[in-house]
Design an enzyme around this catalytic site. Structure first.
Site, PDB file in Angstrom:
ATOM      1  N   HIS A 190       0.829  -1.208   0.000  1.00  0.00           N
ATOM      2  CA  HIS A 190       0.000   0.000   0.000  1.00  0.00           C
ATOM      3  C   HIS A 190       0.865   1.262   0.000  1.00  0.00           C
ATOM      4  CE1 HIS A 190      -3.462   2.589   1.207  1.00  0.00           C
ATOM      5  NE2 HIS A 190      -2.492   3.287   1.773  1.00  0.00           N
ATOM      6  N   GLU A 191       1.767   1.334   0.954  1.00  0.00           N
ATOM      7  CA  GLU A 191       2.596   2.542   1.056  1.00  0.00           C
ATOM      8  C   GLU A 191       3.466   2.706  -0.179  1.00  0.00           C
ATOM      9  OE1 GLU A 191       1.952   4.807   3.112  1.00  0.00           O
ATOM     10  OE2 GLU A 191       0.600   3.564   4.331  1.00  0.00           O
ATOM     11  N   HIS A 212       1.744   4.651  -2.833  1.00  0.00           N
ATOM     12  CA  HIS A 212       1.927   6.106  -2.669  1.00  0.00           C
ATOM     13  C   HIS A 212       3.308   6.512  -3.202  1.00  0.00           C
ATOM     14  CE1 HIS A 212      -1.642   6.868  -0.268  1.00  0.00           C
ATOM     15  NE2 HIS A 212      -1.266   6.067   0.698  1.00  0.00           N
ATOM     16  N   HIS A 249       3.350   6.907  -6.842  1.00  0.00           N
ATOM     17  CA  HIS A 249       2.668   8.151  -7.222  1.00  0.00           C
ATOM     18  C   HIS A 249       3.644   9.332  -7.131  1.00  0.00           C
ATOM     19  CE1 HIS A 249      -1.581  10.214  -6.745  1.00  0.00           C
ATOM     20  NE2 HIS A 249      -1.043  10.455  -7.921  1.00  0.00           N
TER      21      HIS A 249
HETATM   22 ZN   LIG Z   1      -2.446   5.322   2.294  1.00  0.00          ZN
END
Ligand SMILES: [Zn+2]
Length: 656
Positions: free
Chosen positions: A446-447, A450, A453
């Site tokens: 998940h991290e 980011h 991104h």
């Molecule tokens: Zn998050």
């Protein structure tokens, strides 16, 4: 005294902050010089004699405040991950100063008058110009002098309260720790874990993590110990209730000054949701089915337990049900999830398969702690892309949870490539390999979503770099990246036994998938209850008072139809850091809001052949590389080929 390293740009590769050279005493002078420098730059822009243009106004503002930006980035990175009493003191002092500073810019009338006159034909510039106008109006640029004075006072007060809330929470994690004298009370934990909890005085202390259901509740066999742990968790930092009331009422007053009926209305106006009704409409579709699912799960748990369970029994008996019904034992997965391998052969491997990027560790570069590692990321053709910094371990002085932030913003304006960091809170073993839980593996992916991104950002201006998108959009790319955790080709590559190197048995994963559906009711209710609590605090109208915050909390959950005594909110008011310290006020709904786009995107990947370079490139080009430089929902449509629907989300959460 040597020159303050924060005064000049870092000369490390990619302008990685020179953490090794920065000492505590450097921060305050750098903050002061940084604020003074930016105010002088802003004054020069505001008092310009040339007609205002995009270049001499907006681009000039983008160029301003370099020292302050560097200082704040380094400071808040370290204070989040490795704070000290000294840093906490600095934070207390500097937070209200930073608020005053930002108000001094956004409430500068001469500057605002010039911004209003800027025009541009260029699409990316026009979008940024609109953002600036919106930022200024939302900060109160159009208000009268007395209204602006009140606004400044409210902002400063809120910033102080938020720091106090965060610091008391950090203290509570150890001060409210579960303390036992007899290690037998910790039955269910293994010997090494118990040993790690031993204090100098011979007692044992289990610190609190920052959410309601502590992980220990799944394993502690002594029911009364579970009850004590649970009660410590939900009643921690009791002084924060009063702070929450004050903060919520100040926010309501500020919203009214700015022309909104509530802080919630103010808060969503610049999000993709845009209106209170849109958020409530969505949440309304989820509450009923989620509560029904949770009640069904509760029945199964009571049957397993043989008695009426209490909230502190939920995790323990859901593990038992998973074992009985699905023959699934979460602990059996851990030996296959070794931290280093999860990253190199899982998280990084998936990114290489999708985007062609490669990772090379840079042991010559470091962070603010010896456990921090730095990787150089390059495109498929070898072109350097940026740095990825990883800080996986929990430590005293690190706030709870997991998060990503930029250490250097990508921008074409400054010719800067991105430097991004991921923080996790994995317990570091006294010796031997670090084995992760399935949830921690999920968090790592998940991290890193980011991080991608941030790393793929390809925009002109820092204001819209990488993850600078609306809060109710920012979780979307990171959630999509979770889809690769159990993708067969990825999983087979990283989930190998740390001792034997054997791949994880396929049936373990199948059982996991089956067992995962079982606790969906709980997870959705726990999340929605926190969301609706956030919402209730921030739908207060100006002048409304709350005499009893705990009663307010109970009434709010009841009114929203989410009150279910066995499943309390994931965060109660007193430790709801997201909304009282973390910038998610009236924004906790964002996670499920983003999940609509996430579920749609996962379908898209599956429809188009899954893990392929072509799919990765499409997602990167249309979505990840755009940062906040275009309308986020346009970026989504460009990627998906149409608008999102809620169906894939409902199916995923078992809510159909
Ligand atoms: Zn998050």
């Amino acid at each position: 005294m040597a020159e303050n390293p924060l005064f000049a740009p870092s000369d490390l590769p990619y302008e990685l902050p020179p953490f090794a050279e920065i000492r505590e005493e450097h921060y305050l002078p750098a903050f002061e010089r940084g604020m003074a420098e930016q105010l002088a730059e802003v004054d020069a822009i505001a008092s310009g004699t040339e007609p205002p243009t995009f270049a001499n106004t907006i681009a000039a503002l983008e160029r301003s405040g370099r020292i302050l930006d560097r200082t704040a980035t380094a400071f808040f990175t370290v204070s989040a991950s490795n704070t000290t009493d000294g840093l906490m003191e600095i934070e207390k002092r500097v937070s209200p100063q930073l608020t005053r500073h930002s108000d001094a810019i956004r409430l500068n009338r001469a500057l605002w008058a010039r911004i209003k006159q800027v025009t541009t034909e260029d699409a990316e510039e026009a979008w940024l110009l609109e953002k600036y106008r919106d930022d200024f109006i939302r900060a109160g640029a159009d208000l009268s002098e007395p209204e602006q004075d009140r606004l400044r006072a409210i902002n400063e007060e809120l910033s102080k309260l938020s720091t106090t809330f965060a610091q008391s929470l950090l203290k509570a994690s150890t001060e409210s720790a579960l303390r036992v004298t007899d290690p037998k009370e910790l039955d269910g934990f293994d010997e090494a874990e118990i040993e790690a909890l031993r204090q100098d005085d011979g007692t044992y202390a289990l610190p609190l993590l920052n959410y309601t259901l502590q992980p220990g509740l799944a394993r502690l066999t002594d029911r009364d110990v579970r009850r004590r742990l649970y009660e410590l968790s939900v009643n921690r930092a009791p002084g924060n209730f009063e702070l929450a009331v004050t903060m919520a009422t100040l926010r309501a007053e500020r919203a009214a000054l700015l022309g909104f009926p509530s802080h919630a209305a103010y808060s969503v106006a610049d999000q993709t949701a845009k209106t209170v009704e849109a958020v409530e409409n969505m949440l309304g579709q989820l509450v009923g089915p989620a509560v029904r699912n949770a009640k069904k799960e509760a029945e199964a748990l009571a049957e397993q337990a043989g008695f009426a369970i209490e909230p502190w029994d939920w995790s323990y008996y859901s593990e038992k049900v998973r074992q009985a019904r699905y023959d699934f034992d979460g602990a059996a997965m851990r030996p296959y999830f070794e931290l280093d391998r999860v990253y190199r052969d899982g998280v990084f491997f998936a990114a290489t398969k999708l985007y062609g990027i490669t990772f090379a560790e840079r042991p010559d570069l470091g962070g603010y702690h010896p456990d921090v590692s730095v990787f150089e990321v390059a495109d498929e053709d070898g072109t350097p892309l940026g740095l990825f910094v990883l800080d996986p371990y929990a430590r005293p002085g690190k706030r709870g949870g997991a998060w990503m932030n930029n250490l250097v913003d990508q921008s074409i304006l400054f010719g800067q490539k991105p430097v991004v960091i991921n923080n996790l809170n994995v317990t570091k073993p006294a010796s031997g390999p670090t084995l992760l839980t399935y949830d921690e593996v999920n968090t790592a992916f998940h991290e890193f979503g980011h991080a991608l991104h941030g790393l793929f950002s390809k925009v002109r201006y820092p204001r819209v770099s990488g993850t600078s998108v609306p809060r109710d959009f920012v979780e979307y790319p990171s959630q999509v990246n979770e889809m690769w955790v159990t993708w067969p080709e990825i999983l087979a590559n990283y989930a190998k036994h740390h001792e034997t190197g054997e791949p994880m048995p396929a049936e373990l994963v199948q059982k996991l998938k089956a067992a995962e559906m079982f606790n969906q009711g709980f997870q959705t209710v726990e999340y929605l209850a926190a969301t609706l609590l956030d919402w209730a605090w921030h739908k207060l109208a100006a002048g409304e008072t709350v005499a009893d915050p705990e009663a307010f909390e109970a009434t709010a959950l009841e009114a929203a139809g989410i009150a279910f005594p066995l499943v309390r909110p994931r965060y109660r008011t007193n430790y709801f850091a997201h909304i009282f310290t973390g910038g998610y006020s009236a924004g906790y709904y964002s996670y499920i809001w983003s999940e609509v786009l996430d579920a749609e995107s996962v379908e898209w990947f599956k429809e188009n052949g899954g893990l392929t370079r072509a799919n990765g490139d499409h997602f990167r080009r249309e979505l990840l590389s755009r940062g906040g430089s275009i309308d986020p929902l346009t970026a989504f449509r460009n990627f998906r080929g149409r608008e999102a629907t809620i169906q894939p989300l409902l199916a995923r959460r078992g809510l159909t």
